[in-house]
Design a protein around this motif. Sequence first.
Motif, short mmCIF file in Angstrom:
data_model
loop_
_atom_site.label_atom_id
_atom_site.label_comp_id
_atom_site.label_asym_id
_atom_site.label_seq_id
_atom_site.Cartn_x
_atom_site.Cartn_y
_atom_site.Cartn_z
N PRO A 38 0.82 -1.21 0.00
CA PRO A 38 0.00 0.00 0.00
C PRO A 38 0.85 1.27 0.00
CG PRO A 38 -0.82 -1.59 1.60
CD PRO A 38 0.50 -2.09 1.14
N LYS A 39 0.71 2.05 -1.05
CA LYS A 39 1.42 3.33 -1.19
C LYS A 39 0.54 4.29 -1.97
CE LYS A 39 6.15 1.55 -1.07
NZ LYS A 39 5.77 0.19 -0.73
N THR A 40 0.62 5.57 -1.65
CA THR A 40 -0.08 6.57 -2.44
C THR A 40 0.69 6.82 -3.74
OG1 THR A 40 1.12 8.42 -1.45
CG2 THR A 40 -0.89 7.68 -0.31
N VAL A 41 0.04 7.49 -4.68
CA VAL A 41 0.72 7.86 -5.92
C VAL A 41 1.91 8.76 -5.63
CG1 VAL A 41 0.45 9.14 -8.09
CG2 VAL A 41 -1.33 7.55 -7.35
N GLU A 42 1.74 9.65 -4.64
CA GLU A 42 2.84 10.55 -4.28
C GLU A 42 4.05 9.76 -3.78
OE1 GLU A 42 -0.92 12.44 -2.50
OE2 GLU A 42 -0.39 10.63 -3.60
N GLN A 43 3.81 8.74 -2.95
CA GLN A 43 4.90 7.93 -2.43
C GLN A 43 5.53 7.07 -3.51
OE1 GLN A 43 2.57 6.09 0.65
NE2 GLN A 43 3.31 7.48 2.24
N SER A 44 4.70 6.48 -4.38
CA SER A 44 5.22 5.66 -5.48
C SER A 44 6.09 6.48 -6.42
CB SER A 44 4.06 5.03 -6.26
OG SER A 44 3.32 4.14 -5.47
N SER A 45 5.75 7.75 -6.63
CA SER A 45 6.52 8.62 -7.53
C SER A 45 7.90 8.94 -6.97
CB SER A 45 5.76 9.92 -7.79
OG SER A 45 4.53 9.66 -8.43
N MET A 46 8.11 8.67 -5.68
CA MET A 46 9.42 8.88 -5.06
C MET A 46 10.10 7.55 -4.76
SD MET A 46 8.66 12.15 -2.55
CE MET A 46 7.32 11.36 -1.64
N GLY A 47 9.78 6.52 -5.53
CA GLY A 47 10.40 5.22 -5.36
C GLY A 47 9.81 4.37 -4.26
N GLY A 48 8.76 4.89 -3.58
CA GLY A 48 8.11 4.14 -2.51
C GLY A 48 8.56 4.54 -1.12
N ILE A 49 9.26 5.67 -1.00
CA ILE A 49 9.65 6.13 0.34
C ILE A 49 8.43 6.72 1.05
CG2 ILE A 49 11.99 6.63 -0.44
CD1 ILE A 49 11.19 9.65 -0.17
N GLY A 50 8.57 6.98 2.37
CA GLY A 50 7.47 7.62 3.09
C GLY A 50 7.35 7.24 4.54
N VAL A 51 8.12 6.24 5.01
CA VAL A 51 7.96 5.80 6.39
C VAL A 51 8.36 6.89 7.38
CG1 VAL A 51 10.27 4.78 6.64
CG2 VAL A 51 8.34 3.85 7.95
N ALA A 52 9.25 7.81 6.97
CA ALA A 52 9.70 8.89 7.87
C ALA A 52 9.09 10.24 7.52
CB ALA A 52 11.22 9.00 7.82
N GLN A 53 8.37 10.32 6.41
CA GLN A 53 7.91 11.62 5.91
C GLN A 53 6.66 12.11 6.62
OE1 GLN A 53 7.28 11.58 1.70
NE2 GLN A 53 7.12 13.80 1.53
N LYS A 54 6.67 13.38 6.99
CA LYS A 54 5.52 14.02 7.63
C LYS A 54 4.92 15.04 6.67
CE LYS A 54 6.94 13.60 12.47
NZ LYS A 54 5.67 13.05 12.98
N GLU A 55 3.61 14.95 6.42
CA GLU A 55 2.90 15.89 5.55
C GLU A 55 1.56 16.22 6.20
OE1 GLU A 55 3.87 17.27 2.82
OE2 GLU A 55 5.55 16.07 2.07
N THR A 211 6.06 4.58 14.19
CA THR A 211 6.56 5.75 14.93
C THR A 211 7.26 6.68 13.96
OG1 THR A 211 8.74 4.76 15.41
CG2 THR A 211 6.96 4.36 17.00
N GLN A 212 7.28 7.96 14.28
CA GLN A 212 7.99 8.97 13.51
C GLN A 212 8.58 10.01 14.47
OE1 GLN A 212 5.26 10.67 10.62
NE2 GLN A 212 6.07 9.33 9.01
N ASN A 222 15.56 19.84 8.38
CA ASN A 222 14.99 18.93 9.36
C ASN A 222 15.45 17.51 9.10
OD1 ASN A 222 13.32 20.95 10.62
ND2 ASN A 222 11.93 20.79 8.87
N LEU A 223 15.60 16.75 10.18
CA LEU A 223 15.89 15.33 10.08
C LEU A 223 14.62 14.56 10.43
CD1 LEU A 223 17.75 12.83 9.87
CD2 LEU A 223 18.25 13.14 12.32
N HIS A 224 14.21 13.63 9.55
CA HIS A 224 13.02 12.80 9.75
C HIS A 224 13.47 11.35 9.91
CE1 HIS A 224 10.12 15.87 7.98
NE2 HIS A 224 11.31 16.33 7.61
N THR A 225 12.93 10.65 10.90
CA THR A 225 13.16 9.21 11.04
C THR A 225 11.82 8.53 11.28
OG1 THR A 225 13.57 9.44 13.42
CG2 THR A 225 15.50 9.47 11.97
N GLY A 226 11.74 7.27 10.88
CA GLY A 226 10.47 6.56 11.05
C GLY A 226 10.63 5.07 10.94
N ALA A 227 9.67 4.34 11.50
CA ALA A 227 9.66 2.88 11.42
C ALA A 227 8.22 2.39 11.47
CB ALA A 227 10.47 2.26 12.55
N ALA A 228 7.94 1.31 10.76
CA ALA A 228 6.60 0.70 10.78
C ALA A 228 6.75 -0.81 10.82
CB ALA A 228 5.80 1.12 9.55
N LEU A 229 5.90 -1.45 11.59
CA LEU A 229 5.93 -2.90 11.76
C LEU A 229 4.54 -3.46 11.47
CD1 LEU A 229 7.34 -5.52 12.85
CD2 LEU A 229 6.46 -4.89 15.10
#
Length: 429
Positions: A38-55, A211-212, A222-229
């Motif tokens: 599961p990824k949004t179009v926005e996340q897929s357009s960036m190679g699938g990143i997003g676990v640390a991104q805040k929007e 978590t983020q 800014n430095l962003h970090t994140g993890a999902a399980l």
Amino acid sequence: MIKRFLAVAFVLISGTILAQRNSASPYSFFGIGDEFNPKTVEQSSMGGIGVAQKENQYLNFINPAANADLRIATYALAGKLSFVTLKETDATQSGNITSLRYIALGFPIGKKAGLSVGLQPLSSVGYSLLNQTRNGDVIEEVNKFSGTGGTNRIYASFGSYLFEGFSVGFEAGFIFGNIENSILNQVRNVAFATKYNQDLNIRGGQFKFGTQYKTKLTDKMNLHTGAALTLSSDLSARGSERLFSLIFSGSGQEIPKDEAYNRGIDGSVTIPLRTVVGFGLGKENKWYVGFNSEFSGKASGERVFEDLETAYRYDNAQRFSIGGYYIPKVNSISSYWDRVTYRAGVRFEDTGLLVKGDPNSTNFTAINDYGINVGVALPLPRQISTLNLGFEYGQRGTTNNNLIKENYFNVRLSLSLNDIQWFRKSRID
């Protein structure tokens, strides 16, 4: 007005998502089909990143902790057009398929939390494979493998800040769907053909935690970090399997004859534990670069796909993604294109699927996948909403060991609609 539009769209699109065919890949033959992360179009357009991104105006399907940043009601719906070319050692075949990818709604809860809900496909089965055994120019035996169906996911995702910069999230989903597989065998000079049918209903739950953390490195960075399980899930797989003989009418219609067996199936399918970790650097409303690393265990299907276990097996899977975005000038008045968000990214994936291309061989071949992505977010006139376009070129598989290589080009389109008035009462002056 936008609320009425989304209510009607949800009803219409939900039915379409449940009924559609999402895959034309021969690799959807295996397990519960071609799985979609599961990824949004926005996340897929960036190679699938997003676990640390805040929007605060886009949904995040990778990490439920990102819901804490929602500040306005956000609706998202998306579709995809795929052009696929399948290559074997001595043959090539092309096709395309259009599908709806998701419909979702997110909204803030107070000033430190947010909730999103949605519907999206999780896996798809859509293959038709023909294998022929020849003696010179004479076809001695034909095997036709075909399958349809897939699984879908309804989810609810919640995120909240515990303290400044640090948020946590939880997601609960329900997976459901139907998969039909069949194998038709016909031997030269034998009156009856033989067919095996399998019909499965897939059901089960899925849970995710995330978590983020965001902190300032400098005044402009800014430095962003994140993890999902995502926890391992044992989905029930109940249905029936049938083996019978048949003949073909003059028009090609199947006419069943003798039945060898018709019995029930009561098994399970395991979706393995999956972890995603990542980090990113960025300046708000200007640029962002992030990296994701994803790992998952072995999938399995107990009492469901056991007859095919000699043809394939699963190993641990991993995926690496890097990408980001750039906005020339987010509040530009003189240039529309300065307000556009430009995205790009790449991903490399070991799918964990190992396939035996030659039934007489003992060697299994790993199926790898990679993609190159670009995209744009086009601001809609007089709104804070965007039209998102994404383009991806990728390859999966190999022609080695009698296997199939996929070259594909995906075009993704989504609407991210934002309504700041969702929770405000209308006033009459």
